[in-house]
Design a protein around this motif. Sequence first.
Motif: not given
Length: 216
Positions: A15-28
Amino acid sequence: MIKELPLHLKQSLPPSYFRRYDERADSAFYLYPRFTAHIDDRASAAASQLFRELLPPGGRVLDLMSSFVSHLPPEVAYRQVVGLGLNEQELANNAQLDQWLIHDLNANPQLPFEPMSFDAALCTVSVQYLTQPLEVFAEVGRVLRPGAPFIVSFSNRCFPSKAVRVWVSTNDKQHATLVRRYFELSEQFERTTFYDRSPCRWLSDPLFALVGWARA
């Protein structure tokens, strides 16, 4: 609806592979349209040529993570092109889409379509943003007819804050290996082929693609 992926497949990519710097909802993040080219004109032409060679004329095409342009060859007629994306204005301005809908694949990787309802699928220069790629690839395999291609193309450009960690930490060659792994672990594709369609490495954006063909 496809059954949930087995745990051993999910664990093969941490799961750590798929973390992102910006974890806000993509819709935003995609609340406002971005009418900017994600690859330059030469790379776009290379994508169009690949689609010209591999997409079935007269077929029904699914364009995942679509925007205001689909890079489809303008002279080829398709029965229907359906786009999934996150910004209404971008999708509404895409003249190559016959139908479109707002759908966040990171929030819900399940596709709202019947099994074997498409003759081809595309994910153009957007695979780096998928946080649940195995689920999405499995769903694409479900909605494709047997033998239909899923064309996943990518370059070296992205929004780094929204691209997953494993993508921004690796190079072009490793990206190809990673996307091939997505195809293999989804267990919905019988074979894959790699294409390097980079027009000119120093004068334009590179363009690579992995193509998988749906299992019977």
